[in-house]
Scaffold this motif. Structure first.
Motif, mmCIF file in Angstrom:
data_model
loop_
_atom_site.group_PDB
_atom_site.id
_atom_site.type_symbol
_atom_site.label_atom_id
_atom_site.label_comp_id
_atom_site.label_asym_id
_atom_site.label_seq_id
_atom_site.Cartn_x
_atom_site.Cartn_y
_atom_site.Cartn_z
ATOM 1 N N GLN A 36 0.828 -1.210 0.000
ATOM 2 C CA GLN A 36 0.000 0.000 0.000
ATOM 3 C C GLN A 36 0.860 1.258 0.000
ATOM 4 O OE1 GLN A 36 -3.126 0.144 2.950
ATOM 5 N NE2 GLN A 36 -3.674 -1.987 2.595
ATOM 6 N N ARG A 37 1.939 1.231 0.717
ATOM 7 C CA ARG A 37 2.835 2.398 0.780
ATOM 8 C C ARG A 37 3.332 2.770 -0.612
ATOM 9 N NH1 ARG A 37 7.212 2.124 5.188
ATOM 10 N NH2 ARG A 37 5.463 3.000 6.283
ATOM 11 N N GLU A 38 3.716 1.753 -1.401
ATOM 12 C CA GLU A 38 4.241 2.005 -2.741
ATOM 13 C C GLU A 38 3.136 2.478 -3.681
ATOM 14 O OE1 GLU A 38 6.962 2.371 -5.866
ATOM 15 O OE2 GLU A 38 7.173 2.374 -3.693
ATOM 16 N N VAL A 39 1.963 1.901 -3.574
ATOM 17 C CA VAL A 39 0.832 2.344 -4.402
ATOM 18 C C VAL A 39 0.518 3.811 -4.095
ATOM 19 C CG1 VAL A 39 -1.643 2.048 -4.852
ATOM 20 C CG2 VAL A 39 -0.151 0.037 -4.685
ATOM 21 N N ALA A 40 0.455 4.137 -2.816
ATOM 22 C CA ALA A 40 0.166 5.520 -2.420
ATOM 23 C C ALA A 40 1.232 6.473 -2.962
ATOM 24 C CB ALA A 40 0.078 5.625 -0.898
ATOM 25 N N ARG A 41 2.495 6.070 -2.855
ATOM 26 C CA ARG A 41 3.589 6.913 -3.354
ATOM 27 C C ARG A 41 3.468 7.131 -4.864
ATOM 28 N NH1 ARG A 41 8.005 6.822 -6.047
ATOM 29 N NH2 ARG A 41 8.053 4.587 -6.401
ATOM 30 N N ARG A 42 3.281 6.044 -5.604
ATOM 31 C CA ARG A 42 3.195 6.145 -7.065
ATOM 32 C C ARG A 42 1.972 6.946 -7.513
ATOM 33 N NH1 ARG A 42 4.924 0.265 -9.613
ATOM 34 N NH2 ARG A 42 6.898 0.074 -8.493
ATOM 35 N N ALA A 43 0.889 6.831 -6.769
ATOM 36 C CA ALA A 43 -0.337 7.552 -7.127
ATOM 37 C C ALA A 43 -0.329 8.990 -6.631
ATOM 38 C CB ALA A 43 -1.558 6.813 -6.573
ATOM 39 N N GLY A 44 0.597 9.309 -5.733
ATOM 40 C CA GLY A 44 0.651 10.670 -5.205
ATOM 41 C C GLY A 44 -0.453 10.972 -4.211
ATOM 42 N N LYS A 67 -5.654 8.908 -10.390
ATOM 43 C CA LYS A 67 -4.273 8.651 -9.968
ATOM 44 C C LYS A 67 -4.021 7.161 -9.718
ATOM 45 C CE LYS A 67 -3.391 13.127 -7.819
ATOM 46 N NZ LYS A 67 -2.951 13.792 -6.587
ATOM 47 N N LEU A 68 -5.000 6.486 -9.115
ATOM 48 C CA LEU A 68 -4.837 5.071 -8.774
ATOM 49 C C LEU A 68 -4.923 4.149 -9.982
ATOM 50 C CD1 LEU A 68 -6.914 4.607 -5.496
ATOM 51 C CD2 LEU A 68 -4.454 4.282 -5.773
ATOM 52 N N SER A 69 -5.804 4.445 -10.894
ATOM 53 C CA SER A 69 -6.100 3.553 -12.007
ATOM 54 C C SER A 69 -4.852 3.050 -12.744
ATOM 55 C CB SER A 69 -7.066 4.233 -12.973
ATOM 56 O OG SER A 69 -7.347 3.407 -14.068
ATOM 57 N N PRO A 70 -3.955 3.924 -13.194
ATOM 58 C CA PRO A 70 -2.790 3.406 -13.912
ATOM 59 C C PRO A 70 -1.799 2.665 -13.011
ATOM 60 C CG PRO A 70 -2.656 5.799 -13.705
ATOM 61 C CD PRO A 70 -3.998 5.392 -13.184
ATOM 62 N N VAL A 71 -1.780 2.988 -11.742
ATOM 63 C CA VAL A 71 -0.829 2.345 -10.822
ATOM 64 C C VAL A 71 -1.233 0.900 -10.560
ATOM 65 C CG1 VAL A 71 0.149 2.391 -8.489
ATOM 66 C CG2 VAL A 71 -0.184 4.530 -9.737
ATOM 67 N N ILE A 72 -2.520 0.673 -10.329
ATOM 68 C CA ILE A 72 -2.975 -0.679 -9.990
ATOM 69 C C ILE A 72 -3.600 -1.388 -11.187
ATOM 70 C CG2 ILE A 72 -3.236 -0.210 -7.540
ATOM 71 C CD1 ILE A 72 -6.249 0.120 -8.006
ATOM 72 N N ARG A 73 -3.606 -0.720 -12.352
ATOM 73 C CA ARG A 73 -4.102 -1.301 -13.594
ATOM 74 C C ARG A 73 -5.564 -1.752 -13.502
ATOM 75 N NH1 ARG A 73 0.624 0.132 -15.625
ATOM 76 N NH2 ARG A 73 2.181 -1.406 -16.018
ATOM 77 N N VAL A 74 -6.360 -0.929 -12.876
ATOM 78 C CA VAL A 74 -7.802 -1.173 -12.789
ATOM 79 C C VAL A 74 -8.482 -0.014 -13.513
ATOM 80 C CG1 VAL A 74 -9.803 -1.343 -11.254
ATOM 81 C CG2 VAL A 74 -7.635 -2.410 -10.599
ATOM 82 N N PRO A 75 -9.363 -0.304 -14.468
ATOM 83 C CA PRO A 75 -10.027 0.780 -15.206
ATOM 84 C C PRO A 75 -10.760 1.730 -14.262
ATOM 85 C CG PRO A 75 -10.473 -1.341 -16.228
ATOM 86 C CD PRO A 75 -9.786 -1.622 -14.917
#
Length: 133
Positions: A36-44, A67-75
């Motif tokens: 989660q820490r890395e997802v949050a960082r990448r998504a800003g 912001k989240l969509s491209p990081v976790i690859r969910v439309p």
């Protein structure tokens, strides 16, 4: 269920219709093998915001979903739902149209004819968008 391309970073989460947006986020993190820490960082976004979303304590707004969509690859549609996504896109388009109109009005480098034409086009776009809502 996964589909893959060349490597891990190309995996996409399958899209069963019965998952909540929070579940899509949680599963997206797992599939991408990201903490989660890395997802949050990448998504800003903040780690707390991400945690609140995953645990259902906070809805996913349009800005965070984008912001989240491209990081976790969910439309993004899966993160927001079709109605919310359309509403968010319409608000964004109206905002862009209004900013463009203001720039055209303030521009001193175009002819009056060009300025009139652009303003009419922008007004027509805005009216069409509002009618379709």
């Amino acid at each position: 269920m996964l589909s893959s391309g060349e490597g891990k970073k190309n995996y996409r989460v399958a899209q069963p219709a019965n998952l909540t947006p929070a579940e899509y986020v949680r599963i997206g993190c797992e599939v991408m093998e990201l903490k989660q820490r890395e997802v949050a960082r990448r998504a800003g976004i903040s780690e707390q915001a991400l945690s609140d979303i995953i645990h259902g304590r906070r809805p996913i707004g349009a800005r965070i979903a984008r912001k989240l969509s491209p990081v976790i690859r969910v439309p993004i549609e899966r993160l927001l739902g079709d109605t919310q996504e359309r509403d968010a896109l319409e608000r964004d388009l109206l905002s862009h149209i209004r900013r463009a109109r203001n720039r055209v009005k303030k521009s001193g480098s175009m002819s009056e004819e060009t300025q009139r034409f652009l303003l009419q086009e922008l007004e027509g776009m805005e009216a069409d968008l509002q009618r379709s809502a």
